[in-house]
Design an enzyme around this catalytic site. Structure first.
Site, PDB file in Angstrom:
ATOM      1  N   LYS A   1       0.836  -1.201   0.000  1.00  0.00           N
ATOM      2  CA  LYS A   1       0.000   0.000   0.000  1.00  0.00           C
ATOM      3  C   LYS A   1       0.874   1.257   0.000  1.00  0.00           C
ATOM      4  CE  LYS A   1      -3.693  -2.087   2.837  1.00  0.00           C
ATOM      5  NZ  LYS A   1      -4.823  -2.520   2.043  1.00  0.00           N
TER       6      LYS A   1
ATOM      7  N   GLU B   1      -2.850   7.177   7.646  1.00  0.00           N
ATOM      8  CA  GLU B   1      -3.764   7.944   6.795  1.00  0.00           C
ATOM      9  C   GLU B   1      -4.687   8.758   7.686  1.00  0.00           C
ATOM     10  OE1 GLU B   1      -6.054   5.318   4.309  1.00  0.00           O
ATOM     11  OE2 GLU B   1      -4.359   4.902   2.998  1.00  0.00           O
TER      12      GLU B   1
ATOM     13  N   HIS C   1     -14.661  -3.070   8.194  1.00  0.00           N
ATOM     14  CA  HIS C   1     -13.920  -2.710   6.976  1.00  0.00           C
ATOM     15  C   HIS C   1     -13.922  -3.812   5.924  1.00  0.00           C
ATOM     16  CE1 HIS C   1     -12.868   0.867   9.080  1.00  0.00           C
ATOM     17  NE2 HIS C   1     -12.109   0.241   9.960  1.00  0.00           N
TER      18      HIS C   1
ATOM     19  N   ARG D   1      -6.352  -8.335  -9.277  1.00  0.00           N
ATOM     20  CA  ARG D   1      -7.008  -9.616  -9.562  1.00  0.00           C
ATOM     21  C   ARG D   1      -8.480  -9.339  -9.856  1.00  0.00           C
ATOM     22  NH1 ARG D   1      -9.850  -9.352  -4.765  1.00  0.00           N
ATOM     23  NH2 ARG D   1      -8.623  -8.537  -3.057  1.00  0.00           N
TER      24      ARG D   1
HETATM   25  P1  ADP Z   1      -7.726  -3.925   3.303  1.00  0.00           P
HETATM   26  O1  ADP Z   1      -6.811  -4.060   2.122  1.00  0.00           O
HETATM   27  O2  ADP Z   1      -7.134  -4.455   4.574  1.00  0.00           O
HETATM   28  O3  ADP Z   1      -9.110  -4.415   3.047  1.00  0.00           O
HETATM   29  P2  ADP Z   1      -8.233  -1.138   2.585  1.00  0.00           P
HETATM   30  O4  ADP Z   1      -7.140  -0.149   2.545  1.00  0.00           O
HETATM   31  O5  ADP Z   1      -8.721  -1.682   1.281  1.00  0.00           O
HETATM   32  O6  ADP Z   1      -7.834  -2.333   3.575  1.00  0.00           O
HETATM   33  O7  ADP Z   1      -9.453  -0.506   3.345  1.00  0.00           O
HETATM   34  C1  ADP Z   1     -10.603  -1.260   3.654  1.00  0.00           C
HETATM   35  C2  ADP Z   1     -11.684  -0.363   4.202  1.00  0.00           C
HETATM   36  O8  ADP Z   1     -11.220   0.343   5.368  1.00  0.00           O
HETATM   37  C3  ADP Z   1     -12.172   0.738   3.292  1.00  0.00           C
HETATM   38  O9  ADP Z   1     -13.133   0.287   2.387  1.00  0.00           O
HETATM   39  C4  ADP Z   1     -12.752   1.725   4.276  1.00  0.00           C
HETATM   40  O10 ADP Z   1     -14.010   1.307   4.756  1.00  0.00           O
HETATM   41  C5  ADP Z   1     -11.794   1.634   5.427  1.00  0.00           C
HETATM   42  N1  ADP Z   1     -10.728   2.663   5.293  1.00  0.00           N
HETATM   43  C6  ADP Z   1      -9.538   2.503   4.692  1.00  0.00           C
HETATM   44  N2  ADP Z   1      -8.839   3.628   4.736  1.00  0.00           N
HETATM   45  C7  ADP Z   1      -9.589   4.538   5.375  1.00  0.00           C
HETATM   46  C8  ADP Z   1      -9.421   5.918   5.756  1.00  0.00           C
HETATM   47  N3  ADP Z   1      -8.305   6.582   5.492  1.00  0.00           N
HETATM   48  N4  ADP Z   1     -10.428   6.543   6.411  1.00  0.00           N
HETATM   49  C9  ADP Z   1     -11.567   5.885   6.710  1.00  0.00           C
HETATM   50  N5  ADP Z   1     -11.784   4.588   6.388  1.00  0.00           N
HETATM   51  C10 ADP Z   1     -10.817   3.926   5.734  1.00  0.00           C
END
Ligand code: ADP
Length: 667
Positions: free
Chosen positions: A116, A200, A235, A291
């Site tokens: 990431k 973040e 999440h 993917r």
């Molecule tokens: P993973 O790869 O572990 O699933 P992601 O980065 O794709 O994690 O994030 C998954 C979810 O987490 C997002 O869809 C959102 O709901 C929440 N999320 C991620 N980053 C943020 C952020 N900066 N602020 C608020 N929610 C977030």
């Protein structure tokens, strides 16, 4: 195009890929673990090869063994599905070395997007908007805490190598940062072997809007619109839809173009998803998944395209079938993920046999992607997803109505599922009104997860009728066997169980005893629960677990499934569980032995030592169960007759299920 491909996956996605390959005239090779020898994907494929024991580390993650199978079977390409080896750059490299096409992006794109932090550094250079944050390589605590101050609390700590929400922590104030960082590092190290973190800004009410992109090896790249996956629990996605409702068209286009730019920045090839958070009109890149996504069918429903076909074509070197200006979308689609899990127990995964599994009928409006059939088991080894239910219609409201109806029709008995929870989301006024963001489920928790309601009188009536009909059938069969043709028991009407012309039974609703009385009437019955007002019942029939009757003047269809003394009733869109308080079982319990022989813990049936109908002595071994790496012998608590054997060798059983039923001998 390839003549034969290998699918390095299992479950619904393996079945989904096989379906397209078959339609395109491509032969398929399935790989499977020992536990999956009879799985649906194995049955569907043209060839199938066992690659090892049930644990994924010994089977589905064994890239070397899988490539060996590809060589032996002459498969020219490998489709990795999602999960398992799909985002493993090492496996993609091994495929290249073995001269087998990896149906996915180039190795370097997988590697960069797998981090990431690294992907965000690259996206910043490609002018893709990012959530404000820190994604540097300096990982000492002083740097992290200074960066957190700069970003401003609340911040989100994420594992750079993360996925599935692992290693993610929300930090509301500076004082919590140290613990969160330590915890996230531990979790990331354990899950990914890499403890680097990024920070973040934690957005308050974002929506998750992701763009489906596709690129070929000829320099073409397009976006296939977006999906809204804001309805999440911890999440993780629960319900997805396409298009994202109330998303202005110019934003849709800007996000799409940013996503294609992101893909081009890493020389992407094939299907990919660029994920953004969308808040207050702004959108911010969070990660790219290299993917096919679980939720790709909603994109297929609105575009009318088959994304697996596109993947196969691109992997075989063809150009993308359509240009951006040729892509159109129509209508609205939802996908709901049906899981074997218990929402009332914090969504604990459930395992067990799918005693009854009847999805709604498929049509242009309803699609069911699944990898299991009635009689299969959900085991502890793999993801407990039972199916993806996808619906489509011309507009969002119509599609949502279809989702509610299809969820209500979905019959699953044997394992606890989230179907009621999904139905509650689909029926929630705020969901209908598009008041959605990633906090939706938490905010409406009380509505979506109400405390379990007592079993309704109508469900009690349905359960009681099924017990009565079954007893009558058994009694008639027994009498017929004695060829007592003149017995009053054999008359279709006029038969009675006791002088008073009624029949009493007691059903347990959890710890609460419910007393039901059925009175026989000329045209049917009257059923009274707990001494309440009797409900007239007419026109009763029961076939294949489907009970049809007019209950209290309302024509009703209910599904009633018996497993030993346990009764599951699906009625009026709800699922109820009851246990028949059988006097013989109770008597046995009072004597210190139980007529019901339940699994002491989740495990696997190793051997069944008796058959139904067999008489056994007290202490006789009935079944061998393996659980927690130990063997347990299930013994007869008293002398009696085995009246039911509910599982066979190899079956997975969950804790508390009835393995066998013993009719304890009297006296
Ligand atoms: P993973 O790869 O572990 O699933 P992601 O980065 O794709 O994690 O994030 C998954 C979810 O987490 C997002 O869809 C959102 O709901 C929440 N999320 C991620 N980053 C943020 C952020 N900066 N602020 C608020 N929610 C977030």
């Amino acid at each position: 195009m390839f003549d034969k491909i290998l699918i390095a996956n299992r479950g619904e996605i393996a079945c989904r890929v096989i379906r397209t390959a078959r339609r395109m005239g491509i032969k398929t090779v399935a790989v499977h673990s020992e536990a999956d020898a009879k799985a649906m994907h194995v049955q569907m494929a043209d060839e199938a090869v066992c690659i090892g024991p049930a644990p994924v580390g010994e089977s589905y993650l064994r890239g070397d063994v899988i490539l060996d199978v590809a060589r032996r079977t002459g498969a020219q390409a490998v489709h990795p599905g999602y999960g398992f080896l799909s985002e493993n750059a090492g496996f993609a490299a091994a495929c290249a070395e073995a001269g087998v096409v990896f149906i996915g992006p180039p190795i370097e794109a997988i590697r960069v997007m797998g981090s990431k932090a690294e992907s965000k550094r690259l996206m910043a250079n490609a002018d893709v908007p990012l959530v404000p944050g820190y994604h540097g390589t300096d990982q000492d605590f002083a740097t992290l805490s200074a960066e957190a101050e700069r970003i401003g609390y609340p911040v989100l700590v994420k594992a750079s190598a993360g996925g599935g929400g692992k290693g993610m922590r929300v930090v509301r104030a500076a004082g919590e940062l140290a613990d969160a960082v330590a915890g996230a590092q531990r979790e990331a190290k354990a899950a990914f072997g890499d403890d680097s973190l990024l920070l973040e800004k934690y957005l308050g009410r974002p929506r998750h809007v992701e763009i489906q992109v596709f690129c070929d090896t000829h320099g073409n790249g397009v976006y296939l619109f977006e999906r809204d996956c804001s309805v999440q629990r911890r999440h993780q996605k629960v319900i997805e839809e396409a298009p994202a409702p109330n998303l202005p068209d110019d934003l849709r286009r800007r996000m799409g173009e940013a996503a294609v730019a992101a893909a081009k920045a890493v020389n992407y090839v094939g299907a990919g998803t660029v994920e953004f958070l969308y808040e207050d009109g702004g959108f911010y890149f969070i990660e790219m998944n290299t993917r096919l996504q679980v939720e790709h069918p909603v994109t297929e429903k609105i575009t009318g395209l088959d994304l697996v076909e596109w993947q196969l074509r691109v992997a075989a070197g063809a150009e993308l079938p359509l240009r951006q200006d040729q892509l159109t979308r129509r209508g609205h689609a939802f996908e709901a993920r049906l899981y074997a899990e218990d929402p009332q127990r914090d969504f604990l995964p459930a395992i067990g046999k799918l005693v009854r599994l009847r999805p709604p009928a498929e049509s242009d409006h309803v699609r069911v992607d699944t990898g299991v059939r009635e009689g299969d088991s959900v085991t502890m080894y793999y993801d407990p997803m039972i199916a993806k239910l996808i619906v489509w219609d011309e507009d969002r409201d119509s599609a949502l109505r279809r989702l509610r109806v299809a969820l209500a029709e979905y019959e699953v008995v044997g394992v606890t599922t989230n179907v009621g929870f999904l139905g509650a989301i689909a029926g929630h006024p705020a969901f209908k009104a598009v008041e959605i963001d990633t906090g939706f489920i938490e905010r409406h928790r009380a509505d979506l997860l109400p405390p379990p309601a007592p079993v309704s009188d109508r469900a009690l009536a349905a359960a009681s009728l099924s017990v009565l009909l079954k007893r009558r059938e058994e009694a008639q069969a027994a009498l017929r066997a004695r060829s007592d043709r003149y017995s009053p028991w054999l008359l279709a009407n006029g038969w009675r169980l006791n002088e008073e012309n009624h029949y009493d039974l007691r059903l347990m609703d959890g710890d609460t005893a419910r007393e039901v009385t059925l009175h026989f009437r000329a045209d049917g019955y009257e059923v009274a629960a707990d001494g309440g007002k009797p409900m007239p019942v007419t026109g009763v029939s029961l076939t294949d677990g489907l009970l049809t009757a007019t209950l209290g003047g309302m024509r009703t269809r209910a599904t009633v499934v018996r497993q030993g003394l346990d009764i599951t009733v699906l009625i009026d869109g709800a699922v109820y569980r009851l246990t028949l308080d059988d006097p013989s079982a109770r008597a046995a319990e009072q004597e210190g032995g139980s007529g019901r022989l339940t699994a002491p813990m989740p495990g696997t049936v190793v051997r069944v030592l008796v058959e139904a109908g067999q008489s056994v002595e007290a202490g006789a071994p009935l079944m061998l169960l393996e659980a927690m790496k130990m063997e347990h012998t299930i013994k007869a608590p008293a002398a009696g007759t085995v009246s039911a054997v509910n599982f066979a060798a190899g079956d997975q059983v969950s804790e508390g299920v009835d393995l066998l039923v013993l009719d304890i001998a009297e006296g």
